[in-house]
Design a protein around this motif. Structure first.
Motif, PDB file in Angstrom:
ATOM      1  N   MET A  93      -0.103  -5.902   7.829  1.00 18.17           N
ATOM      2  CA  MET A  93       0.708  -5.293   8.877  1.00 18.17           C
ATOM      3  C   MET A  93      -0.099  -4.286   9.678  1.00 18.17           C
ATOM      4  O   MET A  93      -0.753  -3.405   9.113  1.00 18.17           O
ATOM      5  CB  MET A  93       1.918  -4.588   8.263  1.00 18.17           C
ATOM      6  N   LEU A  94      -0.035  -4.419  10.998  1.00 21.21           N
ATOM      7  CA  LEU A  94      -0.615  -3.418  11.888  1.00 21.21           C
ATOM      8  C   LEU A  94       0.439  -2.343  12.123  1.00 21.21           C
ATOM      9  O   LEU A  94       1.472  -2.593  12.743  1.00 21.21           O
ATOM     10  CB  LEU A  94      -1.031  -4.060  13.215  1.00 21.21           C
ATOM     11  N   SER A  95       0.180  -1.159  11.614  1.00 14.55           N
ATOM     12  CA  SER A  95       1.088  -0.031  11.806  1.00 14.55           C
ATOM     13  C   SER A  95       0.402   0.991  12.702  1.00 14.55           C
ATOM     14  O   SER A  95      -0.233   0.632  13.684  1.00 14.55           O
ATOM     15  CB  SER A  95       1.483   0.566  10.448  1.00 14.55           C
ATOM     16  N   SER A  96       0.508   2.254  12.403  1.00 16.66           N
ATOM     17  CA  SER A  96      -0.110   3.293  13.218  1.00 16.66           C
ATOM     18  C   SER A  96      -0.347   4.531  12.375  1.00 16.66           C
ATOM     19  O   SER A  96       0.460   4.857  11.484  1.00 16.66           O
ATOM     20  CB  SER A  96       0.787   3.655  14.409  1.00 16.66           C
ATOM     21  N   ALA A  97      -1.434   5.215  12.653  1.00 12.97           N
ATOM     22  CA  ALA A  97      -1.610   6.534  12.066  1.00 12.97           C
ATOM     23  C   ALA A  97      -0.512   7.454  12.595  1.00 12.97           C
ATOM     24  O   ALA A  97       0.071   7.201  13.652  1.00 12.97           O
ATOM     25  CB  ALA A  97      -2.982   7.091  12.425  1.00 12.97           C
ATOM     26  N   ALA A  98      -0.197   8.495  11.841  1.00 12.50           N
ATOM     27  CA  ALA A  98       0.767   9.546  12.220  1.00 12.50           C
ATOM     28  C   ALA A  98       2.219   9.173  11.962  1.00 12.50           C
ATOM     29  O   ALA A  98       3.120   9.938  12.299  1.00 12.50           O
ATOM     30  CB  ALA A  98       0.599   9.971  13.681  1.00 12.50           C
ATOM     31  N   VAL A  99       2.496   8.018  11.340  1.00  9.43           N
ATOM     32  CA  VAL A  99       3.889   7.598  11.175  1.00  9.43           C
ATOM     33  C   VAL A  99       4.695   8.554  10.299  1.00  9.43           C
ATOM     34  O   VAL A  99       5.911   8.695  10.488  1.00  9.43           O
ATOM     35  CB  VAL A  99       3.981   6.162  10.609  1.00  9.43           C
ATOM     36  N   THR A 100       4.054   9.223   9.345  1.00 11.41           N
ATOM     37  CA  THR A 100       4.798  10.121   8.455  1.00 11.41           C
ATOM     38  C   THR A 100       4.878  11.551   8.980  1.00 11.41           C
ATOM     39  O   THR A 100       5.660  12.355   8.461  1.00 11.41           O
ATOM     40  CB  THR A 100       4.146  10.175   7.056  1.00 11.41           C
ATOM     41  N   ARG A 101       4.117  11.878  10.001  1.00 13.33           N
ATOM     42  CA  ARG A 101       3.940  13.283  10.378  1.00 13.33           C
ATOM     43  C   ARG A 101       5.172  13.952  10.979  1.00 13.33           C
ATOM     44  O   ARG A 101       5.353  15.165  10.791  1.00 13.33           O
ATOM     45  CB  ARG A 101       2.719  13.417  11.301  1.00 13.33           C
ATOM     46  N   PRO A 102       6.062  13.229  11.695  1.00 10.77           N
ATOM     47  CA  PRO A 102       7.273  13.910  12.167  1.00 10.77           C
ATOM     48  C   PRO A 102       8.134  14.463  11.037  1.00 10.77           C
ATOM     49  O   PRO A 102       8.918  15.389  11.252  1.00 10.77           O
ATOM     50  CB  PRO A 102       8.011  12.799  12.928  1.00 10.77           C
ATOM     51  N   SER A 103       8.007  13.918   9.833  1.00 11.53           N
ATOM     52  CA  SER A 103       8.822  14.378   8.708  1.00 11.53           C
ATOM     53  C   SER A 103       8.115  15.421   7.843  1.00 11.53           C
ATOM     54  O   SER A 103       8.659  15.855   6.822  1.00 11.53           O
ATOM     55  CB  SER A 103       9.228  13.189   7.826  1.00 11.53           C
ATOM     56  N   TRP A 104       6.929  15.842   8.237  1.00 11.14           N
ATOM     57  CA  TRP A 104       6.224  16.861   7.465  1.00 11.14           C
ATOM     58  C   TRP A 104       7.007  18.165   7.467  1.00 11.14           C
ATOM     59  O   TRP A 104       7.688  18.498   8.441  1.00 11.14           O
ATOM     60  CB  TRP A 104       4.835  17.116   8.053  1.00 11.14           C
ATOM     61  N   SER A 105       6.864  18.928   6.406  1.00  9.98           N
ATOM     62  CA  SER A 105       7.464  20.261   6.351  1.00  9.98           C
ATOM     63  C   SER A 105       6.750  21.174   7.342  1.00  9.98           C
ATOM     64  O   SER A 105       5.617  20.894   7.773  1.00  9.98           O
ATOM     65  CB  SER A 105       7.347  20.830   4.951  1.00  9.98           C
ATOM     66  N   ALA A 106       7.390  22.270   7.691  1.00  5.24           N
ATOM     67  CA  ALA A 106       6.794  23.214   8.636  1.00  5.24           C
ATOM     68  C   ALA A 106       5.482  23.771   8.092  1.00  5.24           C
ATOM     69  O   ALA A 106       4.513  23.959   8.836  1.00  5.24           O
ATOM     70  CB  ALA A 106       7.776  24.348   8.932  1.00  5.24           C
ATOM     71  N   SER A 107       5.441  24.019   6.793  1.00  5.04           N
ATOM     72  CA  SER A 107       4.216  24.580   6.213  1.00  5.04           C
ATOM     73  C   SER A 107       3.074  23.576   6.254  1.00  5.04           C
ATOM     74  O   SER A 107       1.931  23.927   6.563  1.00  5.04           O
ATOM     75  CB  SER A 107       4.465  25.038   4.778  1.00  5.04           C
TER      76      SER A 107
END
Length: 287
Positions: A93-107
């Motif tokens: 599967m061709l996905s993308s880097a950064a897919v998890t980053r919107p859900s990162w905690s503020a810290s």
């Protein structure tokens, strides 16, 4: 090999590379009649829908939309998760880097600002990152042997070079589309890619490796954690000069390039120093 999104930017490159490898290719397109793919005896163009797949061998999923991916996945046999012996991926599967980053905690976002405070994360057009991460999760749950490739920013003018892999979704940089297509195709034959999700970037000025087996083997399978030292080691080993990317094959006074070309014999693992090496070592002046 089936290619979804075959008329897209990366899909066309994937189809071309597969045909160069003398593979039989089924290209899936939403409008087969207007698909801009050159005719080839090994190429068949079919509608982008699950009914086009009868008994596919392998799938490279390059489509921008992942809506049909669950239906496509359903046509493949399931494996017991992480079964052994390890098989090659059925789906890349061709996905993308950064897919998890919107859900990162503020810290975490603050600590890793260089990976989070970037345009694709700030703007997230159409919620594309969330859609991709959901499609990744669905593929993992399917129990179909998979590999998920997450390239950093694609840029046509970025020179080709060496693909460098990492995990953890913190990579930022640029990827040459041709290098990406080669990785997607080569992953089909790599057991060490199976059940792994990894980021990719292109390091210009370095030769491409002769095989992806070594760098892929150093990556962790999904759901397994590694020590931080191991993670750093896996990345830095990919920055070695030459095509072999194996410092253990190098004798003192020899070059990586000489080993690659066969001008000098590669050192055997754990071999004792040769008389020539001992002589070279003695000639080194130490203050």
């Amino acid at each position: 090999v089936v290619v979804s999104g075959a008329t897209g930017r990366v899909g066309k490159l994937v189809v071309d590379r597969l045909l160069q490898n003398d593979e039989n290719v089924v290209a899936l397109s939403r409008d087969p009649a207007s698909a801009e793919l050159p005719p080839h005896p090994n190429l068949t163009i079919l509608p982008y829908e699950a009914s086009s797949l009868t008994h596919p061998c392998q799938l490279i999923h390059c489509a921008d939309s992942d809506a049909e991916l669950p239906e496509l996945t359903a046509t493949f046999p399931r494996n017991r998760l992480f079964s052994r012996p390890l098989t090659v991926p059925s789906i890349v599967m061709l996905s993308s880097a950064a897919v998890t980053r919107p859900s990162w905690s503020a810290s975490k976002a603050s600590r890793l600002a260089g990976a989070h405070d970037i345009p694709i994360v700030r703007l997230n057009p159409g919620g594309i990152l969330g859609k991709k991460v959901a499609a990744e999760a669905a593929l993992r749950r399917s129990r179909v042997p998979y590999a998920i490739v997450r390239p950093v920013g694609l840029k046509d003018s970025w020179p080709g070079g060496r693909p460098v892999f990492s995990q953890g979704d913190v990579a930022v940089g640029r990827t040459n589309p041709g290098d990406l297509a080669k990785v997607l195709v080569d992953a089909l034959k790599e057991p060490h890619a199976t059940y792994k999700t990894f980021e990719m970037m292109t390091l210009t000025g370095y030769q491409a490796p002769r095989s992806l087996s070594r760098p892929l083997a150093a990556l962790s399978r999904d759901g397994r954690r590694r020590r931080k030292a191991d993670e750093g080691y896996a990345i830095l080993q990919q920055l070695l000069p030459g095509e072999e990317q194996d410092a253990t094959k190098l004798e003192m006074g020899r070059s990586y390039e000489a080993v690659d070309s066969g001008v000098v014999k590669a050192r055997e693992p754990l071999a004792e120093p040769t008389e020539r090496e001992k002589a070279v070592a003695k000639s080194v002046e130490v203050d």
